[in-house]
Design a protein around this motif. Structure first.
Motif, mmCIF file in Angstrom:
data_model
loop_
_atom_site.group_PDB
_atom_site.id
_atom_site.type_symbol
_atom_site.label_atom_id
_atom_site.label_comp_id
_atom_site.label_asym_id
_atom_site.label_seq_id
_atom_site.Cartn_x
_atom_site.Cartn_y
_atom_site.Cartn_z
ATOM 1 N N ALA A 113 1.980 5.458 21.559
ATOM 2 C CA ALA A 113 1.668 4.587 20.430
ATOM 3 C C ALA A 113 0.426 5.034 19.656
ATOM 4 O O ALA A 113 0.227 4.629 18.515
ATOM 5 C CB ALA A 113 1.475 3.158 20.918
ATOM 6 N N LEU B 148 -2.512 4.922 6.823
ATOM 7 C CA LEU B 148 -1.658 4.606 5.678
ATOM 8 C C LEU B 148 -2.077 3.285 5.034
ATOM 9 O O LEU B 148 -2.073 3.138 3.820
ATOM 10 C CB LEU B 148 -0.197 4.509 6.113
ATOM 11 N N ALA B 149 -2.440 2.324 5.888
ATOM 12 C CA ALA B 149 -2.756 1.009 5.348
ATOM 13 C C ALA B 149 -4.124 0.991 4.677
ATOM 14 O O ALA B 149 -4.322 0.319 3.679
ATOM 15 C CB ALA B 149 -2.701 -0.038 6.463
ATOM 16 N N VAL B 150 -5.055 1.750 5.225
ATOM 17 C CA VAL B 150 -6.419 1.646 4.726
ATOM 18 C C VAL B 150 -6.754 2.731 3.711
ATOM 19 O O VAL B 150 -7.312 2.466 2.651
ATOM 20 C CB VAL B 150 -7.426 1.699 5.899
ATOM 21 N N ARG B 151 -6.419 3.959 4.054
ATOM 22 C CA ARG B 151 -6.764 5.072 3.160
ATOM 23 C C ARG B 151 -5.598 6.027 3.014
ATOM 24 O O ARG B 151 -5.562 7.094 3.623
ATOM 25 C CB ARG B 151 -7.962 5.839 3.728
ATOM 26 N N PRO B 152 -4.597 5.661 2.179
ATOM 27 C CA PRO B 152 -3.398 6.493 2.063
ATOM 28 C C PRO B 152 -3.729 7.909 1.575
ATOM 29 O O PRO B 152 -2.948 8.823 1.790
ATOM 30 C CB PRO B 152 -2.546 5.760 1.035
ATOM 31 N N ILE C 77 7.239 13.024 15.240
ATOM 32 C CA ILE C 77 7.218 12.479 13.876
ATOM 33 C C ILE C 77 5.883 11.782 13.671
ATOM 34 O O ILE C 77 5.196 11.987 12.677
ATOM 35 C CB ILE C 77 8.377 11.479 13.646
ATOM 36 N N LEU D 83 -1.701 6.509 12.519
ATOM 37 C CA LEU D 83 -0.996 6.783 11.267
ATOM 38 C C LEU D 83 -0.886 5.514 10.430
ATOM 39 O O LEU D 83 -1.180 5.496 9.237
ATOM 40 C CB LEU D 83 0.396 7.338 11.575
ATOM 41 N N LEU D 84 -0.472 4.440 11.095
ATOM 42 C CA LEU D 84 -0.315 3.169 10.396
ATOM 43 C C LEU D 84 -1.651 2.713 9.819
ATOM 44 O O LEU D 84 -1.739 2.260 8.687
ATOM 45 C CB LEU D 84 0.219 2.128 11.390
ATOM 46 N N ARG E 250 0.800 -1.207 0.000
ATOM 47 C CA ARG E 250 0.000 0.000 0.000
ATOM 48 C C ARG E 250 0.838 1.266 0.000
ATOM 49 O O ARG E 250 0.319 2.347 -0.221
ATOM 50 C CB ARG E 250 -0.931 0.035 1.222
ATOM 51 N N MET E 251 2.113 1.170 0.341
ATOM 52 C CA MET E 251 2.862 2.416 0.484
ATOM 53 C C MET E 251 4.316 2.254 0.073
ATOM 54 O O MET E 251 4.890 1.174 0.168
ATOM 55 C CB MET E 251 2.778 2.911 1.922
ATOM 56 N N ILE F 259 7.950 6.228 7.144
ATOM 57 C CA ILE F 259 7.234 6.687 8.326
ATOM 58 C C ILE F 259 6.503 5.507 8.980
ATOM 59 O O ILE F 259 6.476 5.372 10.206
ATOM 60 C CB ILE F 259 6.208 7.778 7.944
ATOM 61 N N ALA F 260 5.939 4.642 8.154
ATOM 62 C CA ALA F 260 5.225 3.491 8.708
ATOM 63 C C ALA F 260 6.169 2.602 9.513
ATOM 64 O O ALA F 260 5.783 2.055 10.545
ATOM 65 C CB ALA F 260 4.565 2.689 7.588
ATOM 66 N N ALA G 145 6.669 4.118 12.802
ATOM 67 C CA ALA G 145 5.460 3.894 13.578
ATOM 68 C C ALA G 145 5.477 2.506 14.198
ATOM 69 O O ALA G 145 5.209 2.333 15.392
ATOM 70 C CB ALA G 145 4.228 4.060 12.691
ATOM 71 N N PHE H 82 0.982 6.889 16.286
ATOM 72 C CA PHE H 82 1.607 6.001 15.309
ATOM 73 C C PHE H 82 0.643 4.907 14.857
ATOM 74 O O PHE H 82 0.622 4.547 13.682
ATOM 75 C CB PHE H 82 2.879 5.389 15.899
ATOM 76 N N ALA H 83 -0.142 4.408 15.806
ATOM 77 C CA ALA H 83 -1.106 3.373 15.425
ATOM 78 C C ALA H 83 -2.141 3.944 14.467
ATOM 79 O O ALA H 83 -2.491 3.324 13.463
ATOM 80 C CB ALA H 83 -1.783 2.794 16.670
ATOM 81 N N THR I 107 6.238 0.432 22.695
ATOM 82 C CA THR I 107 5.224 0.706 23.712
ATOM 83 C C THR I 107 4.698 -0.587 24.333
ATOM 84 O O THR I 107 4.495 -0.671 25.546
ATOM 85 C CB THR I 107 4.060 1.501 23.087
ATOM 86 N N PHE J 251 3.020 13.667 11.214
ATOM 87 C CA PHE J 251 2.728 12.951 9.973
ATOM 88 C C PHE J 251 1.342 12.311 10.030
ATOM 89 O O PHE J 251 0.634 12.264 9.024
ATOM 90 C CB PHE J 251 3.806 11.913 9.662
ATOM 91 N N ILE K 190 7.778 2.296 17.231
ATOM 92 C CA ILE K 190 7.268 2.920 18.453
ATOM 93 C C ILE K 190 6.142 2.094 19.055
ATOM 94 O O ILE K 190 6.052 1.931 20.278
ATOM 95 C CB ILE K 190 6.789 4.358 18.166
ATOM 96 N N ILE K 191 5.303 1.544 18.199
ATOM 97 C CA ILE K 191 4.186 0.738 18.707
ATOM 98 C C ILE K 191 4.725 -0.499 19.433
ATOM 99 O O ILE K 191 4.306 -0.814 20.549
ATOM 100 C CB ILE K 191 3.243 0.337 17.559
#
Lengths: 321, 291, 245
Positions: free
Chosen positions: B271, B281-285, B228, B277-278, A110-111, A118-119, A122, B274-275, A129, B232, A125-126
């Protein structure tokens, strides 16, 4: 024919290197060289492993620290739960790293470009955590590790770790070299240049990206696995430190990613400079040097050290003759 | 443990926090969203601005907001310089630019981080002002005045930038260059100069945003890493380059963080962004709010 | 499907394909059969859906409705690389070379991954394709140093390395001088003579006329004419679409 001769030279070199490392652990008394050498070998493994995805396939993984930390904590959890020997810890870390790599590989569906990078931050960090909230391995406070007795023929644990890390580095290099010379390497290079064109030329891009992510991930996690034993301690902040990401990326790009030797050179150069600076000045300064070198190289020497050494690559970068 | 009051309080604080997140993200919405520059160093510049504000506040006792305003010209210059370097070395040469461009900004972020550590050490720093440390009570709820100040300034800043981009000549040129560089070139404008200027504006805004950052809470050199994710997350969720979308996305993030903080505790908070964001990004970029 | 007439069935059957982007309909219920060995011209004004159609055939895009059948096999859901392996190759409107590779290496990608059943050593095979295309002298040149016409030829050569049964050429002559256009056209015609079916998208009308056995004209995602080249050119709607109304 030359390929065959190259192979003989390569494997001869590997054998000589490992024998030399083993001999060194038997002769040298002082432990310090092994402490420092371990770190450099670890960086070689990280940089080479990073470049399989970041260099060959062109997907900039900022999440080296995620894989590294996962390797550390797989080893820690396994050791605490079962007292498993180091070899098993490393193998388990590789398997977990490979699984995580598969997940990261799916992200490439997808990216790409900055979104992928960036992913991966992410993800790191996840996972960090989660580890911080995982009591069994000490949570945010970290955990002390009691090293088991050292195995023969080694007389100190650090020397053994040094030898183990040498094997991990050599493994990473051999795999990277194999990929580079194989069909997979050519396919990765094609998809790095242009993913759609590669697909339309028959390259199974998703499959190759998954392979690259899984191998790269497994190698990074494996390289991280002995870290807890090395430090006799693990905590989430150090295990998932972003410095691992910058180091792996910087060493690979500074050395050059067109050939497996690039990351090796980059890691040796930067790793030893850092060891020297950390001892003589401060650990902050060595991180600063890392950042500055990275910026200077990506701006001034796009093909890295190997680009500077081999004019053929410079010609390629130079546009029309 | 759970109550409506608690939830309501979390939502209110979340909205305040969200507007603040909009202010720290809005620059990135221009530089990354509109100009397509992989500006991973944006949060590092933000933290750098906070330390600039800290220095002025500490040495000359200047109000943090004024200090933030005072350093905007400097950050404007930083922006010009950063874009010029990026353009000359990556955009212009084209080949392999993606990988090295990202690495470039990553390196810059790291350099800034370490320089801050070398200058100020790793300890947390904070500023002093009359509105810091007091709070207002609304029944059961206590709202720190620093949050309200940040909220008001953030909202103003975001609104001003939105007006600037939609109403002024230069603002429209910036939007145009993001959509169709070639057309602009044909009209005789220089897209590179417009982009450079836009990048300057996006970075200058960080002067104020950095002041807000240190007003809201103490800062430390590696704080940029958490941001970050936040910045983002907001920009991607907003749909690249949309200022009103940035505000909405930032509020969504603020409320989500605030609720998680209330229900599960601080250790899970990093988190969240970032969660999200992820997930986005994965579902609707293309962003939750975009097209 | 086991009838002996399988060889006479169309090589490619595009069945009622519809492709939309958001609210915009790029292809509206397009059906067309391409015969084995045919030289097929695809024309239409900019934005009429030509490239979208070949993206659906080569797999770069997936249509919302309809099917693509290649040599009797439904390939509608296959990713591009599996279509390439089945013998569908293409060039791109804006050339997309593997720019970190030499010309020869560009071809090796196709030979490595898509060409099946060739007993010839790869490098030899790549060289013989390059020789045919008149690019042999450039074999070791980095692909980012090629001129426009060389790039166009290299794209066709790379497509040939896939050992295609169907070759789709997307404006391979755009931006070339008239002598270069003839050069590329002669190449395409000679490929057509070796039993490779070719779909050619082109704006240069003389080239389309000289090349095609049949021509299809798209406008706003619909087929407005399909038939012999001179018939299509004489068609009023085609003339309107091109000249504007």
């Amino acid at each position: 024919m030359t390929g065959h001769r190259n192979s003989i030279i390569f494997w001869g070199g590997v054998a000589v290197f490992l024998v030399a490392v083993l001999t060194m652990t038997q002769i040298v008394r002082n432990e310090y060289p092994f402490f420092a050498g371990y770190v450099i070998l670890q960086f070689i493994a990280l940089a080479v492993a990073w470049s399989i995805l970041g260099g060959y396939a062109g997907y900039v993984n900022f999440g080296t620290n995620a894989f590294f930390g996962v390797g550390v904590y797989t080893a820690v959890a396994l050791f605490k739960a079962t007292g498993a020997p180091l070899v098993v810890q490393i193998a388990a870390a590789a398997v977990v790293g490979m699984t995580l790599g598969f997940g990261v590989g799916l992200l490439t569906l997808r990216m790409r470009g900055i979104f992928f990078s960036i992913a991966t931050i992410a993800l790191a960090i996840i996972i960090e955590t989660f580890v911080m909230n995982w009591r069994f391995v000490g949570g945010a406070a970290g955990i002390q590790i009691q090293r088991p007795p050292v195995m023969a023929p080694f007389d100190s644990y650090v020397k053994m770790l040094f030898f183990v890390q040498a094997i991990l580095a050599v493994t990473a290099i051999s795999i990277a070299r194999y990929i580079q010379n194989s069909k997979v390497g050519r396919g990765l290079q094609a998809l790095r240049d242009d993913e759609l064109a590669a697909e339309c030329t028959g390259v199974p891009t998703l499959k190759l990206k998954l392979i690259a992510c899984m191998i790269s991930g497994a190698l990074i996690s494996a390289a991280g696995a002995p870290a807890a034993m090395y430090l006799q301690y693990a905590d989430p902040f150090s295990a998932f430190n972003l410095t691992y990401s910058v180091s792996a990326l910087a060493m690979a790009l500074i050395g050059g990613t067109a050939h497996w030797i690039g990351p090796v050179l980059g890691a040796i150069l930067l790793g030893s400079t850092q060891q020297f600076l950390a001892v003589t000045i401060s650990s902050e300064v060595n991180v600063l040097v890392l950042g500055i070198m990275l910026v200077l190289f990506v701006v001034g020497a796009p093909k890295g050290i190997i680009g500077l050494l081999r004019p053929r690559y410079r010609l390629r970068a130079g546009g029309k003759p | 443990m759970f109550s409506i009051d608690l939830l309501l309080g979390a939502v209110v604080l979340g909205v305040l926090l969200g507007c603040f997140y909009a202010a720290v993200s809005v620059g990135l919405s221009v530089s990354f969203g509109l100009l397509d520059v992989p500006h991973v160093a944006h949060p590092a510049f933000l933290v750098l601005a906070s330390y600039g504000v800290y220095q002025l506040n500490e040495s000359y006792d200047i109000d943090p907001l004024l200090a933030g305003l005072a350093i905007t010209p400097l950050f404007f210059l930083f922006g010009l310089l950063a874009y010029r370097t990026y353009h000359e070395t990556f955009e212009k040469r084209g080949s392999d630019a993606a990988v090295r461009g990202i690495a470039f900004f990553f390196g810059i972020a790291f350099i800034i981080e370490v320089l801050i550590i070398l200058q100020f050490g790793v300890d947390q720093r904070s500023v002093t002002a009359t509105y810091i440390g007091k709070s207002w009570r609304f029944g059961e709820m206590r709202i720190p005045i620093r949050q309200l100040v940040a909220f008001a300034v953030a909202l103003t800043l975001t609104a001003l930038l939105a007006v600037y981009l939609s109403k002024t000549f230069m603002g429209r040129a910036i939007r145009a260059v993001a959509q169709d560089e070639e057309a602009l070139r044909l009209m005789g404008a220089n897209p590179v100069r417009i982009k450079q200027y836009a990048f300057g504006i996006a970075t200058a805004v960080l002067g104020i945003a950095g002041a807000l950052l240190i007003i809201v809470a103490p800062v430390e050199p590696t704080l940029d890493r958490a941001y970050i994710g936040r910045t983002f997350c907001v920009v991607v969720m907003a749909g690249l380059g949309s200022i009103s979308g940035t505000l909405i996305a930032a509020i969504i993030l603020g409320v989500a963080e605030s609720i998680v903080l209330t229900l599960f505790g601080a250790s899970w908070a990093p988190a969240i962004s970032f969660a999200m964001l992820l997930g986005v990004l994965a579902v609707r970029p293309q962003g939750l709010l975009g097209r | 499907m086991t009838t002996p007439a399988a060889t006479e069935a169309p090589l490619l059957q595009v069945g009622a394909i519809t492709k939309t982007f958001g609210g915009f309909t790029a292809l509206d219920n397009i059906s067309v059969d391409i015969r084995q060995g045919e030289r097929f011209g695809l024309i239409g004004p900019n934005g009429s859906g030509k490239t979208t159609l070949i993206n659906c055939i080569s797999g770069a895009l997936r249509p919302q409705a309809g099917s693509v059948i290649f040599r009797g096999e439904d390939i509608t859901l296959l990713p591009p690389h599996l279509r390439a392996r089945r013998g569908i190759a293409r060039s791109f409107q804006i050339p997309r070379p593997f720019k970190s590779m030499t010309v020869l290496e560009n071809l090796m990608v196709g030979l490595d991954f898509a060409a099946t059943g060739s007993r010839q050593p790869e490098e030899e095979a790549a060289m013989s394709i390059l020789t045919r295309m008149g690019l042999a002298a450039k074999a070791d040149a980095p692909s980012n140093t090629l001129s426009q016409v060389e790039l166009r030829k290299m794209e066709l050569a790379r497509a040939m390395a896939v050992r295609p049964k169907l070759l789709i050429s997307d404006e391979a002559m755009a931006g070339l001088s008239s002598s270069e256009v003839d050069e590329v056209l002669d190449l395409l015609i000679s490929l057509g003579e070796e039993d490779i079916t070719i779909i050619m998208i082109e704006h240069i009308m003389q080239a389309v006329m000289r090349f095609s056995e049949r021509v299809m004209c798209l406008d706003a995602g619909k087929i407005i004419a399909l038939g012999a080249p001179d018939e299509v050119m004489a068609n009023k709607r085609v003339q309107e679409a091109y000249l504007g109304t």
